[in-house]
Design a protein around this motif. Structure first.
Motif, PDB file in Angstrom:
ATOM      1  N   GLY A   1     -21.095  -5.283 -32.303  1.00  0.00           N
ATOM      2  CA  GLY A   1     -22.110  -5.338 -31.270  1.00  0.00           C
ATOM      3  C   GLY A   1     -21.984  -4.281 -30.198  1.00  0.00           C
ATOM      4  O   GLY A   1     -22.827  -4.211 -29.300  1.00  0.00           O
TER       5      GLY A   1
ATOM      6  N   LYS B   1     -21.878  -9.798 -38.068  1.00  0.00           N
ATOM      7  CA  LYS B   1     -22.038  -9.561 -36.638  1.00  0.00           C
ATOM      8  C   LYS B   1     -20.844  -8.829 -36.044  1.00  0.00           C
ATOM      9  O   LYS B   1     -20.982  -8.112 -35.041  1.00  0.00           O
ATOM     10  CB  LYS B   1     -22.256 -10.899 -35.935  1.00  0.00           C
ATOM     11  N   TYR B   2     -19.670  -8.992 -36.652  1.00  0.00           N
ATOM     12  CA  TYR B   2     -18.447  -8.403 -36.105  1.00  0.00           C
ATOM     13  C   TYR B   2     -17.953  -7.224 -36.941  1.00  0.00           C
ATOM     14  O   TYR B   2     -16.784  -6.861 -36.872  1.00  0.00           O
ATOM     15  CB  TYR B   2     -17.359  -9.477 -36.014  1.00  0.00           C
TER      16      TYR B   2
END
Length: 668
Positions: A363, A398-399
């Motif tokens: 992100g 997401k990571y």
């Protein structure tokens, strides 16, 4: 007074001492024979008590008996100083007479006992072993080895023989068992253990390459030779040659083609259909293999390679088969492209600043300057993203790393880039990527997800197997050791040492070995190309290649790839507007495309850890040294009952035997 004088005389006499000289004579103090015997006080205990002579002499003489008869000598009137004094001296005579009388009263020892003891001592001296037999006899009583004491102690020859057989059998069985144990240990077998661990993981390095090695808008920077090759491989020019191409057919005997004994139904039908004549025509050529590309072997490279295979490997496929036309085109392009200056190739290739639309890790955004450029022969500019702060603390997309790329397909060179997409290499940080040999092909117009699972490998080196420790390699080349990097470097060094030039196609290795290129030129002549081809073809089976072992420790990544169409129409419009803001030239091209064509201009790449659980695969000895020693001790204890300390008894026994034999040889 007479009475008193007599008592004084007796007192004086009682204080006198008689000396036994050891030769049967009794001497008075100060006599000519005194000073070498035993002194006996003349009192009531004189018959059992001897006192050492003041002048010295032996402290004890067991079984000593007086020699002669002092009393008889006195009766016979013999006056001997050694036997009690002179006759003309009444006091001395009386002293000698009394002494002789008292000595006769002593209990005499039985001489037969002395004779028996002497005989026994003689037998003991005769039976006592000497030399080597003495050493063996001494140790057999002390050995802890089972059976030895029984062999010595038993008098029954049958029992002794049985014990000898049992001991020899036990020693033989023990020797065989020890041989098996030692052989097993010296095989240095290893076992592999797999352990699952969980931790925050360092994200690997990611290298991306556009499949188009150079932009057509920068073709003006290329040499005339490279321009000519690109023009020849243009599909538009090749299509014109298709009308002039005539397929070649061979007449093949039907029986040979279908087989004499083939009873398959469908093959028999085809045979029946084709047997209107006894032969059938079979096409033996393909347009893409035979197309005339106008390629001329100006440097004689193809001729040199073909000549090499015909001379060295006459029965090989390379020597007998014809080179494909498209293979010639690809080789011709790579050779001419490699001859361009590195700075020129870098300018002609795609730039990461133009391709990168969005970059983020966990992100958080990353930018073009975080990428490092690598020059390759097949793909031109490649870019590597690696950072030691990229740590995955959670799993999932997401990571992970997310890239949105603009491919610039309008810049693709026709005939050179025959597909649209990128080549992706995922490798451990610090290692050098080789996109031509490894990697994943990612198609344009897709969202491709690559889920990773890290595997940490630890190999045994030394006697348990061959592996290479990376420290020295990293010191020399400033990269982590990999087997591919080692082989490419060894091939380069072998080429330079054998041919006195370097292969221009080995571009990746040239970057690693810049310091060695000062006095080395490119391989250009036909003889040099033959030399390069010979080194390359024989390298895989050479000692230089075999010396590149697997690393003793490395990290690999198991990959699971999935893809779907991307982007949709609405998001494609957003991407086009993004490109238009940064590059007005590309904007006009994109706006002229259809929606389907626009989709083929972009790629979304997501790389992440599927799970933070990782495998630790570790090699360890299958037969540890402590287990080996335990088995050795158990075997010796099982068969002959020896412990560790008892083994030293055997060692001591052998040392004494060897010392005795060596000393005997020295004396002889």
């Amino acid at each position: 007074m007479p009475g008193n004088s007599k008592r004084h005389e007796e007192a004086d006499m009682s204080s006198q001492h008689i000396y036994y000289s050891g030769n049967g004579n009794y001497d008075q103090p100060g006599s000519a024979y005194g000073g070498s015997g035993y002194e006996r006080p003349y009192d009531q205990h004189y018959s059992t008590y001897f006192k050492p002579h003041p002048a010295g002499g032996p402290a004890h003489w067991p079984g000593m008996q007086p020699y002669g008869d002092p009393q008889g000598d006195a009766r016979n009137g013999r006056s001997r100083r050694s036997r009690g004094g002179r006759r003309d001296d009444p006091q001395d005579y009386r002293l000698g007479k009394d002494a002789g009388r008292d000595m006769d009263k002593r209990p005499k020892e039985d001489k037969s006992d002395w004779d028996t003891d002497s005989a026994n001592n003689a037998e003991d001296d005769t039976a006592k072993p000497t030399g080597l037999a003495h050493i063996v006899d001494k140790h057999t009583d002390k050995f802890s080895m089972s059976g030895v004491s029984y062999i010595k102690a038993t008098k029954n020859p049958v029992v002794k023989f049985i014990w000898c057989v049992l001991l020899i059998a036990a020693l033989a069985a023990m020797g065989y068992h020890l041989y098996r144990l030692i052989s097993t240990y010296l095989e240095y077998k290893k076992q592999t253990s797999i352990e699952l661990s969980f931790d925050a993981l360092l994200f690997p390095a990611v290298t991306i390459c556009n499949v188009n090695p150079l932009r057509i808008s920068r073709l003006g920077l290329a040499s005339d030779e490279l321009k000519a090759v690109i023009e020849r491989v243009d599909p538009a020019n090749l299509t014109a040659n298709l009308n002039d191409w005539i397929p070649e057919f061979d007449d093949v005997d039907v029986n040979d083609y279908f087989g004499d004994n083939d009873e398959d139904f469908y093959k028999r039908r085809r045979k029946k259909r084709a047997t209107s004549t006894s032969t059938a025509k079979v096409r033996n050529s393909n347009f893409l293999d035979d197309v005339d590309t106008g390629y001329t072997d100006a440097r004689g490279w193809e001729e040199a390679i073909t000549s090499f295979y015909q001379q060295e490997y006459a029965d090989s496929w390379e020597a007998q088969a014809k080179t494909s036309a498209f293979t010639e085109m690809e080789d011709s392009f790579k050779e001419n492209f490699a001859w361009e200056l590195p700075e020129t190739r870098a300018q002609m290739g795609h730039q990461i600043s133009d391709m990168l639309l969005q970059c983020s890790f966990a992100g958080r955004q990353c930018v073009a300057r975080n990428f490092t450029r690598i020059l390759t022969t097949n793909f031109g500019n490649c870019y590597t993203l690696q950072y030691d702060k990229f740590l995955s603390r959670k799993s999932g997309p997401k990571y992970g790393l997310e890239l949105k790329l603009y491919l610039q397909t309008d810049e693709y060179v026709p005939g050179i880039a025959t597909s649209k997409g990128i080549q992706v290499v995922i490798h451990d940080q610090g290692t050098y990527p080789f996109p031509e040999d490894e990697g994943i092909a990612v198609s344009a117009g897709t969202e491709t997800r690559i889920a990773l699972k890290m595997i940490e490998l630890t190999r045994l080196g030394g006697k348990h197997g061959d592996c290479t420790h990376p420290n020295e390699f990293r010191t020399n080349y400033n990269i982590k050791y990999t087997r591919t990097a080692c082989q490419n470097i060894r091939l380069y060094e072998k080429t330079v040492s054998t041919c006195n030039c370097f292969d221009v196609l080995n571009e990746e290795t040239r970057k690693l070995l810049k310091k060695t290129l000062k006095n080395v030129t490119e391989c250009a002549s036909a003889d040099e190309i033959k030399c390069v081809q010979k080194v390359t073809s024989t390298f895989d089976n050479s000692e230089d290649s075999k010396s590149c072992h697997s690393p003793c420790s490395e990290k690999t990544f198991a990959k699971t790839v999935s893809a779907r169409t991307w982007p949709n129409k609405d998001f494609a419009s957003l991407l086009v507007q993004t490109v238009c803001k940064s590059s007005p030239e590309d904007c006009s091209v994109l706006q002229s495309m259809t929606s389907e064509e626009v989709k083929g201009e972009f790629i979304k790449l997501v790389i992440y850890y599927e799970d933070l659980n990782y495998e630790k695969i570790e090699e360890s000895p299958a037969y540890e040294i402590d287990q080996f020693m335990s088995d050795i001790g158990g075997t010796i204890g099982l068969y002959i009952g020896l412990s560790v300390l008892a083994i030293f008894e055997v060692v001591n026994f052998l040392v004494e035997i060897i010392s005795h034999l060596c000393c005997g040889c020295c004396r002889s």
